[in-house]
Design a protein around this motif. Structure first.
Motif, mmCIF file in Angstrom:
data_model
loop_
_atom_site.group_PDB
_atom_site.id
_atom_site.type_symbol
_atom_site.label_atom_id
_atom_site.label_comp_id
_atom_site.label_asym_id
_atom_site.label_seq_id
_atom_site.Cartn_x
_atom_site.Cartn_y
_atom_site.Cartn_z
ATOM 1 N N GLU A 153 25.469 5.968 1.760
ATOM 2 C CA GLU A 153 24.608 6.871 1.962
ATOM 3 C C GLU A 153 24.642 7.539 0.518
ATOM 4 O OE1 GLU A 153 25.320 8.915 5.242
ATOM 5 O OE2 GLU A 153 25.030 10.296 4.199
ATOM 6 N N ILE A 154 24.334 7.753 -0.544
ATOM 7 C CA ILE A 154 24.258 8.998 -1.581
ATOM 8 C C ILE A 154 22.896 10.329 -1.303
ATOM 9 C CG2 ILE A 154 24.836 7.169 -2.676
ATOM 10 C CD1 ILE A 154 21.899 6.967 -3.806
ATOM 11 N N LEU A 155 23.547 11.037 -2.275
ATOM 12 C CA LEU A 155 22.036 12.147 -1.888
ATOM 13 C C LEU A 155 21.906 11.763 -3.814
ATOM 14 C CD1 LEU A 155 24.228 15.398 -1.151
ATOM 15 C CD2 LEU A 155 22.121 14.319 0.088
ATOM 16 N N THR A 179 1.063 -0.902 -0.107
ATOM 17 C CA THR A 179 0.193 0.429 0.319
ATOM 18 C C THR A 179 0.836 1.373 -0.455
ATOM 19 O OG1 THR A 179 0.220 0.198 2.457
ATOM 20 C CG2 THR A 179 -1.862 -1.141 1.508
ATOM 21 N N LEU A 180 0.243 2.241 -0.126
ATOM 22 C CA LEU A 180 0.640 2.715 -0.278
ATOM 23 C C LEU A 180 0.671 5.020 0.374
ATOM 24 C CD1 LEU A 180 0.842 4.358 -4.036
ATOM 25 C CD2 LEU A 180 2.971 2.945 -2.791
ATOM 26 N N HIS A 181 0.953 5.659 0.869
ATOM 27 C CA HIS A 181 1.129 6.718 2.033
ATOM 28 C C HIS A 181 0.373 7.824 0.569
ATOM 29 C CE1 HIS A 181 2.271 6.030 5.718
ATOM 30 N NE2 HIS A 181 3.650 5.730 4.869
ATOM 31 N N GLN A 182 -1.085 8.382 0.221
ATOM 32 C CA GLN A 182 -1.596 9.031 -0.216
ATOM 33 C C GLN A 182 -0.691 10.850 -0.640
ATOM 34 O OE1 GLN A 182 -5.729 8.688 -1.495
ATOM 35 N NE2 GLN A 182 -5.647 7.028 -0.518
ATOM 36 N N HIS A 183 -0.370 11.103 0.968
ATOM 37 C CA HIS A 183 -0.249 12.143 1.128
ATOM 38 C C HIS A 183 1.313 12.781 1.858
ATOM 39 C CE1 HIS A 183 0.674 15.972 -0.497
ATOM 40 N NE2 HIS A 183 -0.352 16.988 0.624
ATOM 41 N N LEU A 184 2.533 13.136 0.969
ATOM 42 C CA LEU A 184 3.785 13.139 1.910
ATOM 43 C C LEU A 184 4.678 14.021 1.186
ATOM 44 C CD1 LEU A 184 6.072 9.993 2.431
ATOM 45 C CD2 LEU A 184 4.673 10.854 4.557
ATOM 46 N N PRO A 185 3.720 15.609 1.963
ATOM 47 C CA PRO A 185 4.397 16.926 1.604
ATOM 48 C C PRO A 185 5.949 16.959 1.750
ATOM 49 C CG PRO A 185 3.124 17.305 3.846
ATOM 50 C CD PRO A 185 2.916 15.548 3.468
ATOM 51 N N ALA A 186 6.265 16.557 2.227
ATOM 52 C CA ALA A 186 7.731 17.208 2.606
ATOM 53 C C ALA A 186 9.045 16.774 1.702
ATOM 54 C CB ALA A 186 8.675 16.252 4.153
ATOM 55 N N HIS A 187 8.515 15.539 0.389
ATOM 56 C CA HIS A 187 9.149 14.872 -0.241
ATOM 57 C C HIS A 187 9.503 15.679 -1.675
ATOM 58 C CE1 HIS A 187 10.654 11.688 1.967
ATOM 59 N NE2 HIS A 187 10.044 12.039 2.755
ATOM 60 N N VAL A 188 8.639 16.760 -1.664
ATOM 61 C CA VAL A 188 9.314 17.733 -3.278
ATOM 62 C C VAL A 188 10.142 18.886 -2.694
ATOM 63 C CG1 VAL A 188 7.443 19.105 -5.294
ATOM 64 C CG2 VAL A 188 6.421 16.959 -3.419
ATOM 65 N N ASP A 235 12.328 -6.174 -0.595
ATOM 66 C CA ASP A 235 12.836 -5.645 0.641
ATOM 67 C C ASP A 235 12.964 -3.880 0.680
ATOM 68 O OD1 ASP A 235 14.453 -7.030 2.940
ATOM 69 O OD2 ASP A 235 15.859 -7.392 1.979
ATOM 70 N N ALA A 236 13.208 -3.259 1.675
ATOM 71 C CA ALA A 236 13.436 -1.624 1.603
ATOM 72 C C ALA A 236 15.167 -1.810 1.845
ATOM 73 C CB ALA A 236 12.692 -1.109 2.415
ATOM 74 N N ILE A 237 15.586 -1.697 0.798
ATOM 75 C CA ILE A 237 16.646 -1.594 0.738
ATOM 76 C C ILE A 237 17.391 0.146 0.319
ATOM 77 C CG2 ILE A 237 16.695 -3.629 -1.131
ATOM 78 C CD1 ILE A 237 17.375 -1.519 -3.766
ATOM 79 N N ALA A 238 16.085 1.556 0.911
ATOM 80 C CA ALA A 238 17.005 2.599 1.012
ATOM 81 C C ALA A 238 16.300 3.960 1.773
ATOM 82 C CB ALA A 238 16.785 3.086 -0.647
ATOM 83 N N PHE A 239 16.454 4.051 2.394
ATOM 84 C CA PHE A 239 15.633 4.627 3.327
ATOM 85 C C PHE A 239 15.986 6.374 3.689
ATOM 86 C CE2 PHE A 239 16.155 0.848 5.021
ATOM 87 C CZ PHE A 239 14.630 0.632 5.025
ATOM 88 N N ASP A 240 15.343 7.371 3.572
ATOM 89 C CA ASP A 240 15.896 8.930 4.227
ATOM 90 C C ASP A 240 16.105 8.507 5.114
ATOM 91 O OD1 ASP A 240 13.332 9.347 5.369
ATOM 92 O OD2 ASP A 240 12.454 11.004 4.767
ATOM 93 N N PRO A 241 16.675 9.682 5.853
ATOM 94 C CA PRO A 241 16.293 9.791 7.200
ATOM 95 C C PRO A 241 15.414 9.460 8.397
ATOM 96 C CG PRO A 241 18.472 11.918 6.149
ATOM 97 C CD PRO A 241 16.915 11.017 4.812
ATOM 98 N N ASP A 242 14.293 10.583 7.671
ATOM 99 C CA ASP A 242 13.038 9.890 8.724
ATOM 100 C C ASP A 242 13.012 8.484 9.385
ATOM 101 O OD1 ASP A 242 12.806 12.464 9.097
ATOM 102 O OD2 ASP A 242 12.140 12.780 7.810
ATOM 103 N N GLY A 243 13.190 7.400 8.137
ATOM 104 C CA GLY A 243 12.939 6.135 7.577
ATOM 105 C C GLY A 243 11.576 5.762 6.741
ATOM 106 N N VAL A 244 11.791 7.344 5.920
ATOM 107 C CA VAL A 244 10.174 6.802 4.798
ATOM 108 C C VAL A 244 11.943 5.753 3.363
ATOM 109 C CG1 VAL A 244 9.499 7.871 3.045
ATOM 110 C CG2 VAL A 244 9.226 8.787 5.082
ATOM 111 N N ILE A 245 10.425 5.065 3.310
ATOM 112 C CA ILE A 245 11.264 3.908 2.016
ATOM 113 C C ILE A 245 11.001 4.712 0.695
ATOM 114 C CG2 ILE A 245 11.103 1.806 1.162
ATOM 115 C CD1 ILE A 245 9.360 0.053 3.112
ATOM 116 N N THR A 262 19.460 16.759 -3.251
ATOM 117 C CA THR A 262 18.945 17.571 -1.986
ATOM 118 C C THR A 262 18.826 16.674 -0.731
ATOM 119 O OG1 THR A 262 17.021 17.015 -1.996
ATOM 120 C CG2 THR A 262 18.781 19.443 -3.138
ATOM 121 N N HIS A 263 18.916 15.367 -1.459
ATOM 122 C CA HIS A 263 18.168 14.344 -0.379
ATOM 123 C C HIS A 263 18.771 13.482 0.105
ATOM 124 C CE1 HIS A 263 13.893 13.684 1.436
ATOM 125 N NE2 HIS A 263 14.205 12.182 0.467
ATOM 126 N N ARG A 264 19.374 13.588 1.514
ATOM 127 C CA ARG A 264 19.784 11.997 2.210
ATOM 128 C C ARG A 264 19.309 10.643 2.100
ATOM 129 N NH1 ARG A 264 23.509 11.425 6.596
ATOM 130 N NH2 ARG A 264 21.770 11.669 7.948
#
Ligand SMILES: [Mn+2]
Length: 255
Positions: free
Chosen positions: A164-166, A127-136, A183-193, A145-147
């Protein structure tokens, strides 16, 4: 021989078109270039609804890229549409799902980018989160810009040779429940896949939530490495399909 990579198109209504049919089957130039840069031959697959036709196309290419696009219809992951959900294109969604199914049957490598990652997750029951505003991001798309942290031993970590990549970030939806078999193989620092890969042996299906094709245009080494890993896998011979072949032969004899 170079591998032939099918790029799934999106539907685009050209508002400036006054004479011809305004609906175009569109693929951004960056995807085409990224595949060529990585040593593949790109072909565009127009949006279509005939499953059997899609299967026949899949059987003639060496790999598939599912590109970014509109939001996936929440009905496809058993949710009601929220107010923050964008416009959906059910025909395109079904086309993506049919391509994934065909690729699964044929053991065809799939690279899912942005909506492509989300489609892989939905196709296998996630399933998906329908809105995660901090990723634009406000910065231009070619700016990373995004670690993002990469899981050790994953397809991504092995491709880029770094933990780690940007990356750039232009999505307002993301994975909520990860599909079984991934498998989730990449995460932002807040844990978003931010990246996934299929765990099934013999299958190569990898998705990223960012837009490596735009970074690859600017010779970003991690993005180029990801496309090279995908194209290299597409060039490898696939295992013969022992369990499918006898049935096909039976059908041939009958027909
Ligand atoms: Mn992001």
């Amino acid at each position: 021989m170079k591998p032939i990579i099918g790029i799934a198109a999106n539907l685009l209504a050209d508002r400036h078109e006054r004479v011809k049919n305004p609906v175009k089957h569109a693929v951004e130039q960056d995807y085409v270039q990224a595949i060529r840069q990585a040593g593949g031959i790109p072909v565009v697959i127009p949006v279509q609804a005939d499953c059997e036709a899609i299967r026949q196309i899949a059987a003639r290419v060496d790999g598939i890229i599912l590109i970014g696009g509109s939001d996936i219809n929440p009905v496809l992951y058993r949710q009601k549409s929220s107010k923050t959900s964008g416009r959906v294109y059910p025909l395109v969604d079904q086309f993506y799902l049919d391509l994934i199914q065909a690729a699964d049957e044929l053991q065809l490598p799939v690279l899912g980018i942005c909506k492509g990652l989300q489609a892989l997750n939905v196709a296998f029951g996630g399933t998906l989160h329908q809105h995660l505003p901090a990723h634009v991001q406000d910065k231009p798309m070619q700016q990373a810009t995004h670690r993002v942290l990469l899981k050790e031993g994953s397809v991504l970590e092995q491709a880029v040779q770094d933990r780690e990549i940007l990356v750039n970030s232009f999505h307002h939806q993301a994975i909520r429940d990860l599909a079984a078999g991934f498998d989730a193989i990449a995460f932002d620092p807040d844990g978003v896949i931010e990246g996934i890969q299929r765990t099934e042996p013999g299958s190569w299906m990898t998705g990223v939530q960012w837009h490596p094709e735009i970074l690859a245009r600017h010779r970003d080494s991690a993005s180029c490495a990801l496309f090279r890993a995908f194209v290299t896998r597409c060039a490898e011979p696939r295992k013969p399909q022992q369990d499918v072949a006898p049935e096909q032969q039976r059908q041939k004899r009958r027909g």
